[in-house]
Design a protein around this motif. Structure first.
Motif, PDB file in Angstrom:
ATOM      1  N   ASP A 120       0.808  -1.216   0.000  1.00  9.21           N
ATOM      2  CA  ASP A 120       0.000   0.000   0.000  1.00  9.21           C
ATOM      3  C   ASP A 120       0.844   1.269   0.000  1.00  9.21           C
ATOM      4  OD1 ASP A 120      -2.420  -1.393   0.032  1.00  9.21           O
ATOM      5  OD2 ASP A 120      -2.368  -1.558   2.217  1.00  9.21           O
ATOM      6  N   PHE A 121       2.180   1.127   0.092  1.00  4.78           N
ATOM      7  CA  PHE A 121       3.032   2.314   0.129  1.00  4.78           C
ATOM      8  C   PHE A 121       2.848   3.092  -1.167  1.00  4.78           C
ATOM      9  CE2 PHE A 121       6.849   4.864  -0.030  1.00  4.78           C
ATOM     10  CZ  PHE A 121       7.016   5.225   1.302  1.00  4.78           C
ATOM     11  N   PRO A 122       2.651   4.420  -1.081  1.00  2.11           N
ATOM     12  CA  PRO A 122       2.434   5.211  -2.301  1.00  2.11           C
ATOM     13  C   PRO A 122       3.637   5.155  -3.240  1.00  2.11           C
ATOM     14  CG  PRO A 122       2.059   6.527  -0.311  1.00  2.11           C
ATOM     15  CD  PRO A 122       2.621   5.219   0.129  1.00  2.11           C
ATOM     16  N   ILE A 123       3.347   5.098  -4.513  1.00  2.00           N
ATOM     17  CA  ILE A 123       4.384   5.120  -5.532  1.00  2.00           C
ATOM     18  C   ILE A 123       4.949   6.536  -5.603  1.00  2.00           C
ATOM     19  CG2 ILE A 123       4.872   4.842  -7.999  1.00  2.00           C
ATOM     20  CD1 ILE A 123       4.218   2.217  -6.614  1.00  2.00           C
ATOM     21  N   ILE A 124       6.270   6.664  -5.601  1.00  2.00           N
ATOM     22  CA  ILE A 124       6.928   7.956  -5.755  1.00  2.00           C
ATOM     23  C   ILE A 124       7.543   7.977  -7.146  1.00  2.00           C
ATOM     24  CG2 ILE A 124       8.746   9.478  -4.908  1.00  2.00           C
ATOM     25  CD1 ILE A 124       8.280   8.154  -2.146  1.00  2.00           C
ATOM     26  N   THR A 125       7.098   8.908  -7.956  1.00  2.00           N
ATOM     27  CA  THR A 125       7.514   8.968  -9.353  1.00  2.00           C
ATOM     28  C   THR A 125       8.602  10.018  -9.562  1.00  2.00           C
ATOM     29  OG1 THR A 125       5.871  10.649  -9.919  1.00  2.00           O
ATOM     30  CG2 THR A 125       5.166   8.326 -10.067  1.00  2.00           C
ATOM     31  N   ILE A 126       9.217   9.982 -10.718  1.00  2.00           N
ATOM     32  CA  ILE A 126      10.203  10.999 -11.089  1.00  2.00           C
ATOM     33  C   ILE A 126       9.560  12.393 -11.061  1.00  2.00           C
ATOM     34  CG2 ILE A 126      11.748  11.825 -12.923  1.00  2.00           C
ATOM     35  CD1 ILE A 126      12.772   9.257 -11.514  1.00  2.00           C
ATOM     36  N   PRO A 127       8.352  12.571 -11.627  1.00  2.00           N
ATOM     37  CA  PRO A 127       7.719  13.896 -11.507  1.00  2.00           C
ATOM     38  C   PRO A 127       7.506  14.328 -10.049  1.00  2.00           C
ATOM     39  CG  PRO A 127       6.675  12.675 -13.265  1.00  2.00           C
ATOM     40  CD  PRO A 127       7.609  11.714 -12.559  1.00  2.00           C
ATOM     41  N   ASP A 128       7.187  13.387  -9.159  1.00  2.27           N
ATOM     42  CA  ASP A 128       7.044  13.720  -7.734  1.00  2.27           C
ATOM     43  C   ASP A 128       8.362  14.258  -7.179  1.00  2.27           C
ATOM     44  OD1 ASP A 128       4.382  12.793  -7.666  1.00  2.27           O
ATOM     45  OD2 ASP A 128       5.004  10.780  -6.999  1.00  2.27           O
ATOM     46  N   MET A 129       9.456  13.585  -7.505  1.00  5.02           N
ATOM     47  CA  MET A 129      10.773  13.991  -7.014  1.00  5.02           C
ATOM     48  C   MET A 129      11.133  15.384  -7.522  1.00  5.02           C
ATOM     49  SD  MET A 129      12.946  10.527  -7.557  1.00  5.02           S
ATOM     50  CE  MET A 129      12.273   8.954  -7.093  1.00  5.02           C
ATOM     51  N   VAL A 130      10.890  15.638  -8.814  1.00  5.99           N
ATOM     52  CA  VAL A 130      11.236  16.927  -9.406  1.00  5.99           C
ATOM     53  C   VAL A 130      10.344  18.030  -8.837  1.00  5.99           C
ATOM     54  CG1 VAL A 130      11.293  18.228 -11.580  1.00  5.99           C
ATOM     55  CG2 VAL A 130      12.278  15.939 -11.450  1.00  5.99           C
ATOM     56  N   ARG A 131       9.077  17.716  -8.596  1.00  4.04           N
ATOM     57  CA  ARG A 131       8.182  18.703  -7.988  1.00  4.04           C
ATOM     58  C   ARG A 131       8.691  19.097  -6.603  1.00  4.04           C
ATOM     59  NH1 ARG A 131       4.096  16.725  -9.988  1.00  4.04           N
ATOM     60  NH2 ARG A 131       3.771  15.029  -8.510  1.00  4.04           N
ATOM     61  N   ALA A 132       9.149  18.127  -5.822  1.00  2.00           N
ATOM     62  CA  ALA A 132       9.714  18.413  -4.497  1.00  2.00           C
ATOM     63  C   ALA A 132      10.991  19.249  -4.621  1.00  2.00           C
ATOM     64  CB  ALA A 132      10.001  17.108  -3.753  1.00  2.00           C
ATOM     65  N   GLN A 133      11.816  18.943  -5.609  1.00  3.84           N
ATOM     66  CA  GLN A 133      13.038  19.721  -5.835  1.00  3.84           C
ATOM     67  C   GLN A 133      12.691  21.160  -6.208  1.00  3.84           C
ATOM     68  OE1 GLN A 133      15.008  17.433  -8.866  1.00  3.84           O
ATOM     69  NE2 GLN A 133      15.355  15.703  -7.491  1.00  3.84           N
ATOM     70  N   ALA A 134      11.677  21.330  -7.051  1.00  2.00           N
ATOM     71  CA  ALA A 134      11.261  22.675  -7.447  1.00  2.00           C
ATOM     72  C   ALA A 134      10.755  23.457  -6.239  1.00  2.00           C
ATOM     73  CB  ALA A 134      10.187  22.599  -8.539  1.00  2.00           C
ATOM     74  N   MET A 135      10.085  22.779  -5.331  1.00  2.00           N
ATOM     75  CA  MET A 135       9.617  23.444  -4.109  1.00  2.00           C
ATOM     76  C   MET A 135      10.807  23.921  -3.277  1.00  2.00           C
ATOM     77  SD  MET A 135       6.449  20.857  -3.266  1.00  2.00           S
ATOM     78  CE  MET A 135       6.150  21.457  -1.630  1.00  2.00           C
ATOM     79  N   LEU A 136      11.869  23.116  -3.217  1.00  2.00           N
ATOM     80  CA  LEU A 136      13.068  23.535  -2.496  1.00  2.00           C
ATOM     81  C   LEU A 136      13.716  24.728  -3.190  1.00  2.00           C
ATOM     82  CD1 LEU A 136      15.295  23.254  -0.363  1.00  2.00           C
ATOM     83  CD2 LEU A 136      16.411  21.639  -1.917  1.00  2.00           C
ATOM     84  N   ILE A 137      13.830  24.664  -4.497  1.00  2.00           N
ATOM     85  CA  ILE A 137      14.430  25.761  -5.255  1.00  2.00           C
ATOM     86  C   ILE A 137      13.620  27.046  -5.030  1.00  2.00           C
ATOM     87  CG2 ILE A 137      14.982  26.583  -7.597  1.00  2.00           C
ATOM     88  CD1 ILE A 137      16.797  24.292  -6.480  1.00  2.00           C
ATOM     89  N   ASP A 138      12.299  26.922  -5.014  1.00  2.00           N
ATOM     90  CA  ASP A 138      11.441  28.077  -4.716  1.00  2.00           C
ATOM     91  C   ASP A 138      11.749  28.634  -3.334  1.00  2.00           C
ATOM     92  OD1 ASP A 138      10.157  27.840  -7.158  1.00  2.00           O
ATOM     93  OD2 ASP A 138       8.433  26.752  -6.324  1.00  2.00           O
ATOM     94  N   ARG A 139      11.863  27.743  -2.373  1.00  2.00           N
ATOM     95  CA  ARG A 139      12.128  28.152  -0.983  1.00  2.00           C
ATOM     96  C   ARG A 139      13.480  28.854  -0.858  1.00  2.00           C
ATOM     97  NH1 ARG A 139      10.063  29.683   3.682  1.00  2.00           N
ATOM     98  NH2 ARG A 139      10.994  28.685   5.471  1.00  2.00           N
ATOM     99  N   LEU A 140      14.437  28.426  -1.684  1.00  2.00           N
ATOM    100  CA  LEU A 140      15.758  29.057  -1.679  1.00  2.00           C
ATOM    101  C   LEU A 140      15.763  30.380  -2.446  1.00  2.00           C
ATOM    102  CD1 LEU A 140      18.028  25.920  -2.272  1.00  2.00           C
ATOM    103  CD2 LEU A 140      17.701  27.180  -0.126  1.00  2.00           C
ATOM    104  N   GLY A 141      14.659  30.694  -3.108  1.00  2.00           N
ATOM    105  CA  GLY A 141      14.557  31.955  -3.849  1.00  2.00           C
ATOM    106  C   GLY A 141      15.273  31.943  -5.183  1.00  2.00           C
ATOM    107  N   ILE A 142      15.429  30.757  -5.772  1.00  2.00           N
ATOM    108  CA  ILE A 142      16.124  30.624  -7.054  1.00  2.00           C
ATOM    109  C   ILE A 142      15.083  30.511  -8.163  1.00  2.00           C
ATOM    110  CG2 ILE A 142      17.683  29.185  -8.420  1.00  2.00           C
ATOM    111  CD1 ILE A 142      18.902  28.272  -5.684  1.00  2.00           C
ATOM    112  N   ASP A 143      15.183  31.386  -9.162  1.00  2.00           N
ATOM    113  CA  ASP A 143      14.218  31.387 -10.257  1.00  2.00           C
ATOM    114  C   ASP A 143      14.604  30.442 -11.392  1.00  2.00           C
ATOM    115  OD1 ASP A 143      12.555  33.326  -9.070  1.00  2.00           O
ATOM    116  OD2 ASP A 143      13.846  34.930  -9.829  1.00  2.00           O
TER     117      ASP A 143
END
Length: 122
Positions: free
Chosen positions: A47-70
């Motif tokens: 039942d563990f949720p599948i983590i996809t490549i788009p999920d990983m990149v979306r999380a990375q983009a959220m970090l980049i946003d938090r760091l203030g990098i455009d």
């Protein structure tokens, strides 16, 4: 770090600000079943949720946003990291100037996954 990540090398740390992200090793397929569900305390198992490549990149983009990098000058990755580099260019084309995707494809076949499982065990 081998030949990368040093001044004068392709990933020159005197010239570029380098961000290196690693996924949580516990999320690797064979460890999923060993995690407890917070709500029930039972093992996730299948039942563990599948983590996809788009999920990983979306999380990375959220970090980049938090760091203030455009914009990122270059997204670099090999194997699964290369797949993430390709996903960056597809999902965020205006935020990535270039990408270096090494030893990857846009998707894996069952044979690719089987070879990874055979060779990836430590």
């Amino acid at each position: 770090m081998g030949d990368s990540g040093r001044p004068g090398r392709p990933l020159d740390t005197d010239k570029y600000f380098i961000i290196c992200l690693e996924r949580d090793r516990r999320l690797h397929g064979y460890d999923r079943a060993g995690l407890d569900q917070p709500a029930t305390g039972k093992l996730w198992g299948l039942d563990f949720p599948i983590i996809t490549i788009p999920d990983m990149v979306r999380a990375q983009a959220m970090l980049i946003d938090r760091l203030g990098i455009d914009t990122l000058f270059c997204v670099v990755g090999g194997s699964m990291g290369g797949m993430q580099a390709l996903q960056w260019t597809a999902a965020y084309p205006n935020r990535v100037f270039s990408a270096l995707a090494v030893a990857c494809s846009t998707r894996h076949s069952a044979q690719n996954i089987a070879f990874h499982e055979l060779g990836g065990r430590r």
